[in-house]
Design a protein around this motif. Structure first.
Motif, PDB file in Angstrom:
ATOM      1  N   ILE A   8       0.731  -1.158  -0.120  1.00 42.21           N
ATOM      2  CA  ILE A   8       0.078  -0.073   0.051  1.00 42.21           C
ATOM      3  C   ILE A   8       0.749   1.266  -0.051  1.00 42.21           C
ATOM      4  N   ASP A  12       0.899   4.146  -2.860  1.00 39.18           N
ATOM      5  CA  ASP A  12       0.641   5.460  -2.573  1.00 39.18           C
ATOM      6  C   ASP A  12       1.803   6.507  -3.124  1.00 39.18           C
ATOM      7  N   ALA A 144      -7.110  -4.979   0.181  1.00 41.66           N
ATOM      8  CA  ALA A 144      -8.246  -4.263   0.726  1.00 41.66           C
ATOM      9  C   ALA A 144      -8.498  -2.912   0.304  1.00 41.66           C
ATOM     10  N   VAL A 145      -7.786  -2.419  -0.638  1.00 45.10           N
ATOM     11  CA  VAL A 145      -7.609  -1.013  -0.777  1.00 45.10           C
ATOM     12  C   VAL A 145      -7.986  -0.675  -2.469  1.00 45.10           C
ATOM     13  N   TYR A 147      -7.588   1.881  -5.374  1.00 41.50           N
ATOM     14  CA  TYR A 147      -6.917   2.975  -6.004  1.00 41.50           C
ATOM     15  C   TYR A 147      -7.523   3.490  -7.204  1.00 41.50           C
ATOM     16  N   GLN A 151      -4.108   7.426 -10.515  1.00 38.73           N
ATOM     17  CA  GLN A 151      -2.768   7.539  -9.893  1.00 38.73           C
ATOM     18  C   GLN A 151      -1.951   6.507  -9.885  1.00 38.73           C
ATOM     19  N   VAL A 266       4.023   7.808   6.657  1.00 36.43           N
ATOM     20  CA  VAL A 266       2.680   8.286   7.249  1.00 36.43           C
ATOM     21  C   VAL A 266       2.187   6.944   7.773  1.00 36.43           C
ATOM     22  N   TYR A 267       2.671   5.697   7.332  1.00 33.81           N
ATOM     23  CA  TYR A 267       2.114   4.699   8.020  1.00 33.81           C
ATOM     24  C   TYR A 267       2.972   4.413   9.453  1.00 33.81           C
TER      25      TYR A 267
ATOM     26  N   SER C 212      -4.856  11.102  -0.289  1.00 36.20           N
ATOM     27  CA  SER C 212      -4.748   9.564  -0.681  1.00 36.20           C
ATOM     28  C   SER C 212      -4.306   8.970   0.347  1.00 36.20           C
ATOM     29  N   THR C 213      -3.063   9.251   0.791  1.00 36.17           N
ATOM     30  CA  THR C 213      -2.470   8.246   1.604  1.00 36.17           C
ATOM     31  C   THR C 213      -3.421   7.814   3.156  1.00 36.17           C
ATOM     32  N   SER C 216      -5.906   5.337   1.754  1.00 37.14           N
ATOM     33  CA  SER C 216      -5.412   4.096   1.584  1.00 37.14           C
ATOM     34  C   SER C 216      -5.383   3.391   3.025  1.00 37.14           C
ATOM     35  N   ARG C 217      -4.935   4.077   3.950  1.00 37.66           N
ATOM     36  CA  ARG C 217      -4.496   3.570   5.356  1.00 37.66           C
ATOM     37  C   ARG C 217      -6.050   3.142   5.788  1.00 37.66           C
ATOM     38  N   GLN C 219      -8.823   2.674   4.406  1.00 40.56           N
ATOM     39  CA  GLN C 219      -9.313   1.372   3.738  1.00 40.56           C
ATOM     40  C   GLN C 219      -8.782   0.111   4.272  1.00 40.56           C
ATOM     41  N   ALA C 220      -7.536   0.076   4.285  1.00 45.35           N
ATOM     42  CA  ALA C 220      -6.697  -1.093   4.988  1.00 45.35           C
ATOM     43  C   ALA C 220      -7.246  -1.535   6.146  1.00 45.35           C
TER      44      ALA C 220
END
Lengths: 297, 335, 430
Positions: A8, A12, A144-145, A147, A151, A266-267, C212-213, C216-217, C219-220
């Motif tokens: 993911i 991104d 699960a995502v 997009y 993009q 970000v994660y 966007s980021t 995504s997070r 959604q996960a």
């Protein structure tokens, strides 16, 4: 789970990296040939975005085929890059090539300021939203995502096309090789009869078109606001500086690194995401200054 | 430095003080202009060596936040404490950063400074619980050398403090320029290798000037923070650094007093143009600087000096006197 | 002797008249609002509201017979620029009253400044609960709603709709309001439903143009509920991007400030989203929409701006009406003479204002008590945007922090019985 998060983060990062690359390769090319750090690059990005959005809105209002919004992205970039690019180079830059570095920097900063107000006067201060090119291509589900195809497919494809196209042009087209010659040794090029002034203009226009292209490609993904050029500009500085000013392939790799670094942050550590590009830039400049100093395109 | 020049500076300071005393609504403008002038003075110092830093806003911000943290820790501080804390912290930062940065020249020097200032900006912006994030760090109104003043008196006192700092910094920089270290700085610009040949370390010379420039920017940062009661991350943003360079060139980068002249013009246009139409002050200033770069690269002060020498037929060194030393640094054609 | 006495009494009479201020030529009001950037879609209607109301009042003589002149300051130019202009208006232009601000961050800096400059300041739109809980003010008031009742009523409404809620994530703007509102919401939620897990706390930059980021997070992670107290252009972008990628169908979105974006979002806002209005501000407010002056205001606003009024518009009305009430109350206490700033400031305490929403009373700590309206989005073909259904209106006194207490501490003392609060509910008439 972790491998999924990595995937993911990768996906991104790719869209972001693609945009940053397209903008910074123009910046780095301009510096490599003209030895000018073009601060107005950020404005060209923003004006490209506004112009593309205006076209998009006009197309929607005129009720013609929304698929036409794709070519208008390229057309907007071309119009902005060619007109503004030549105006800036001929009216201003041409007169300051022999001046001190700080004055050149400040001149492009002044253009940035002027264009910033010009944007507000022309397009106003409310946000613009023209997402048709994004919507039309639909979504794709990965794990699960979900997009948007725009993009994770279109943007990277265009970025790769720019990279390959630019390299081909510079290596195989005559005018491209002339540009390389001027970058390598201006006096020698002039001595064998190359019109250096025209080469400068061409290079600046190419760079400007690329900046505007970055903007127009970004416009469907986000809301377009005054000031959108400032963050993108300093990011492209970070990429160009870390890659080595004037290095094209380096810019691609660095843009990817910075894009991925940011989305990974970000994660794992969201507090650090804005920090990543500048940390990378600082570390590269401190640890490997040769990268920065070599100017071979 | 000659007596005439010194007298001129003191006269200017008195005029500013008088304006602040009799026209209370100008006090905010005067303080902001002087704070930016102090920061631009730092740029002028570095420009003497031919180097431009595009990241000096980091010292402006570091000082403001340091003063703010000290004020918060003490539950409210005095302006003297804030100035001391802010300038000391930023000067220390200048020393540490300077040790790395002075290895570079020209664009690389500028870019590294830019990178570091943006690192600081990101940290200030993101760590909400420590720095207040994008809202900034609120700073309680400091007492003035022990006195707790009401708002109007406080503003006036701050004007006087700003004038003192500005005058002091300008004179200090002029003394520095005339000193051997300052002369070495100019020598760096014309031929650094030759400087090394005669046994002077260019890095040390540049480092000294870097620390001095950091201290000057720091003073400006504390003043603005004390006035607004706020230190924000934007103090460290690259555009703020660009503004300082802009102001220095606008005023005349060869002249320390040019930093203040440029700042007064810049802030004047910004505040008063915005009152009429929000979207033209950048346009106006952008066009002004383009004109300056093309036709009067020595800035407003340089232009004034030029006109003074021409009209009076006075010898150049006499008129420029205290202002430049020998010959102006910026505006010369590239080597 | 007699002439001397007459002269003396005339002098005393004139002096006493001079002591009470003469009516000024105009009453100057400075207003800070977002006129540029993403928040301008929110701030510009606020400006239009002020212009509309003052134009009408000036036709009838203004406030207390004195015409009003408005000055606007752009919060979008950044806090530093806003502060400089604020001071210029107070010190140079000599405005009588300031209405500041929209941004909670700006309010926190402006409140102590207003107190310092001794200028009356009504915080016309910002929501952070901190200001009156962390300081005492004579010159600063908030004639509108604030964060604690807003967040608490949202928690009550969400738990009513989704009592089995297990996981929640938050995406708030990274500044005072985003942080404070999450603290309020999560504290209340933890007390009333302790088994909820927070799976992500995301704070993108104020003014970020791309989520966007974050999407995504989310959604996960797949939370049951996604909360966002974002507003203005930021909220618009978040909703559009989240809707495009299907996140709004996967998780229940709770958007306490989305009333201000309903019309702009059009079909991009799906049904089933929990919506709040920062007070009971809504152009189809079930308790007010049929009242003549309410309808007249909505129509006049629509005519002026081509859009329905949103809650900043109502907030502006609440502040201006409260100001007028305060001036009138102060003048009555002053025997009909034009009041001083201090008199108007002190008169503001205790007044009740009804301006196109349920009455708001300003209590002794300066905070207004506004009832809270929440609903769930629904489609109505009459409008090409989502409207609110299943509306509930919560009374302010039951959900606001008592005077002198800190909100976060008070929320921790909530009883679960508060979940059983009976409130009027309304369906949207199709």
């Amino acid at each position: 789970m972790t491998s999924q998060l990595v995937l993911i983060a990768l996906l991104d990062g790719i869209a972001y990296a693609a945009l940053v690359f397209i903008v910074s390769v123009g910046l780095t090319l301009i510096f490599g040939v003209l030895r000018v750090l073009n601060i107005a690059h950020g404005s060209l990005y923003a004006v490209g975005a506004y112009t593309a959005a205006s076209f998009g809105i006009w197309i929607a209002a005129a009720k013609i085929s929304p698929w036409l919004s794709y070519p208008t992205l390229a057309i907007a970039a071309a119009i902005v890059g060619i007109t503004l690019g030549s105006a800036i180079e001929r009216l201003l830059l041409q007169r300051i090539y022999d001046k001190e570095e700080v004055l050149q920097l400040l001149a492009t900063f002044a253009v940035f300021m002027i264009l910033d107000d010009a944007q507000r006067l022309i397009w106003g201060v409310q946000p613009y939203f023209a997402a048709t090119p994004l919507r039309l291509l639909g979504n794709v589900q990965i794990g699960a995502v979900t997009y948007t195809v725009y993009q994770i497919v279109l943007l990277p494809v265009v970025a790769v096309a720019v990279l390959v196209g630019l390299r081909f042009y510079l290596r195989y087209a005559t005018s491209g090789r002339v540009i390389l010659a001027v970058a390598e040794d201006r006096e020698a090029a002039r001595a064998i009869g190359i019109n250096v002034s025209r080469v400068y203009l061409t290079t600046f226009i190419i760079g400007a078109v690329l900046a505007a292209l970055g903007g127009s490609l970004a416009s469907p993904t986000t809301s377009i606001l005054p000031g959108m050029g400032t963050d993108m500009l300093v990011l492209s500085f970070a990429v160009a500086a870390s890659a080595g000013l004037g290095r094209i392939e380096g810019a691609a790799i660095t843009a990817l690194l910075i894009g991925l670094g940011r989305s990974v942050a970000v994660y794992w550590a969201p507090e650090l995401d804005v920090l990543v590009p500048y940390l990378i830039m600082t570390l590269v400049l401190l640890v490997r200054p040769q990268t920065f100093q070599s100017r071979r395109i | 430095m000659n007596v005439r020049g010194l007298a001129g500076l003191i006269l200017a300071a008195l005029v500013v003080a008088a304006i602040g005393m009799w026209l209370p609504w100008t006090r905010t403008f005067l303080i902001i202009a002087m704070s930016k002038g102090l920061a631009a003075l730092g740029i002028v110092v570095l420009l003497r060596a031919g180097q431009v830093s595009f990241g000096h806003a980091m010292f402006f911000a570091a000082a403001a936040y340091a003063a703010g943290f000290v004020s918060r820790a003490l539950g409210g501080a005095d302006i003297a404490v804030m100035l001391l804390a802010g300038i000391a912290a930023a000067t220390l930062l200048g020393l540490v950063v300077g040790m790395f940065v002075v290895r570079y020249r020209q664009i690389f020097f500028g870019m590294l400074n830019l990178a570091l200032s943006m690192v600081l900006y990101s940290v200030l912006d993101k760590f909400f619980n420590i720095t207040g994030g994008s809202d900034g760090l609120r700073i309680r109104r400091p007492s003035m050398f022990g006195l707790v003043l009401d708002r109007n008196d406080f503003d006036l006192a701050l004007v006087f403090v700003s004038i003192t700092l500005s005058l002091g910094a300008t004179i200090a920089v002029l003394v520095y320029f005339a000193s051997p270290l300052g002369q070495a700085l100019r020598a760096m610009k014309s031929n650094e290798t030759r400087l090394e040949y005669i046994g002077v370390s260019a890095r040390l010379v540049l480092l000294t000037s870097y620390i001095i420039s950091a201290a000057s920017s720091a003073a400006g940062g504390v003043l603005l923070a004390a006035l607004q009661g706020l230190a924000s991350p934007s103090f460290s943003y690259w555009i703020q650094s660009g503004e300082f360079v802009f102001i220095a060139i606008l005023g005349g980068a060869a002249y320390p007093v040019g930093a203040f002249v440029g700042a007064f013009i810049f802030e004047g246009v910004r505040i008063y143009a915005s009152a009429f139409a929000n979207d033209i002050w950048e346009l106006i200033l952008g066009l002004v600087i383009v004109v300056i770069i093309l036709f009067a690269p020595r800035g407003v002060v340089g232009l004034a000096v030029q006109m003074a020498t021409r009209s009076k037929g006075v010898s150049r060194s006499d008129a420029t006197g205290v202002m430049a030393g020998v010959t102006p640094a910026a505006g010369d054609s590239r080597q | 002797m007699k002439s001397l006495l007459i002269a003396a009494s005339v002098c005393v009479g004139m002096a006493s008249v001079g002591l009470a201020a003469d009516k000024p030529n105009e009453l100057k009001i400075g207003i800070t609002t977002f006129m540029s950037g993403p928040a301008s879609v929110f701030g510009v209607p606020g400006k239009a509201s002020a212009e509309l109301i003052i134009e009408e009042w000036n036709r009838k003589g203004g406030i207390g017979g004195v015409p009003v002149k408005l000055f606007f300051v752009d919060e979008g130019a950044g806090t530093q620029a806003m502060l400089a202009e604020y001071r210029r208006l107070v010190q140079e232009e000599k405005v009588d009253v300031m209405l500041a601000s929209i941004s909670s961050g700006n309010c926190q800096v402006v409140a102590p400044l207003a107190e310092d400059l001794k200028v009356l300041d009504y915080m016309w739109d910002c929501s952070t609960q901190r200001i009156f809980e962390e300081g005492k003010y004579r010159y600063v008031y908030r004639p509108q709603s604030y964060g604690t009742p807003e967040m608490l009523s949202t928690v009550l409404y969400v738990l009513r709709k989704r009592p089995d809620l297990k996981t929640i994530a938050v995406v708030n703007q990274d500044y005072a309001w985003g942080r404070d509102s999450w603290q309020l919401f999560s504290t209340a939620l933890k007390v009333l439903k302790p088994d909820v897990t927070v799976v992500a706390e995301l704070f993108p930059k104020f003014g970020a143009a791309d989520y966007s980021t974050e999407i995504s997070r989310l959604q996960a992670l797949h939370p049951d509920v996604v909360l966002s107290t974002a507003w203005g252009g930021d909220l618009d972008t978040l909703v559009r991007q989240a809707n495009q990628r299907g996140l709004m169908q996967q998780s229940l979105f709770v958007l306490p400030l989305v009333e201000s974006s309903l019309e702009r979002l059009g079909n991009d806002l799906p049904e089933g989203v929990i919506a709040g209005a920062r007070g009971d501000n809504y152009f189809l407010n079930p308790e007010y929409k049929d009242k003549p002056d309410f309808k007249a205001f909505v129509d006049a606003f629509r005519k002026k701006t081509n859009a329905y009024p949103i809650y900043p518009v109502f907030h502006m009305a609440q502040s201006l009406f409260a100001l007028r009430n305060a001036y009138e109350k102060a003048m009555v206490a002053n025997g009909g003479q034009w009041p001083s700033r201090e008199q108007v400031a002190d008169a503001t305490k205790g007044i009740t204002t009804e301006a196109y929403s349920r009455p708001i009373t300003i209590r002794e700590d300066g905070q207004g008590l506004a009832d809270q309206l929440l609903g769930t989005t629904k489609r109505d073909p009459k409008y090409n945007f989502a409207v609110m259904d299943d509306i509930a209106v919560y009374p302010a006194e039951k959900i606001s922090t008592p005077v002198g207490k800190m909100s976060v501490e008070w929320l921790k003392t909530l009883e679960p019985s508060i979940l059983n609060m009976q409130v009027p509910t309304y369906k949207h008439p199709m």
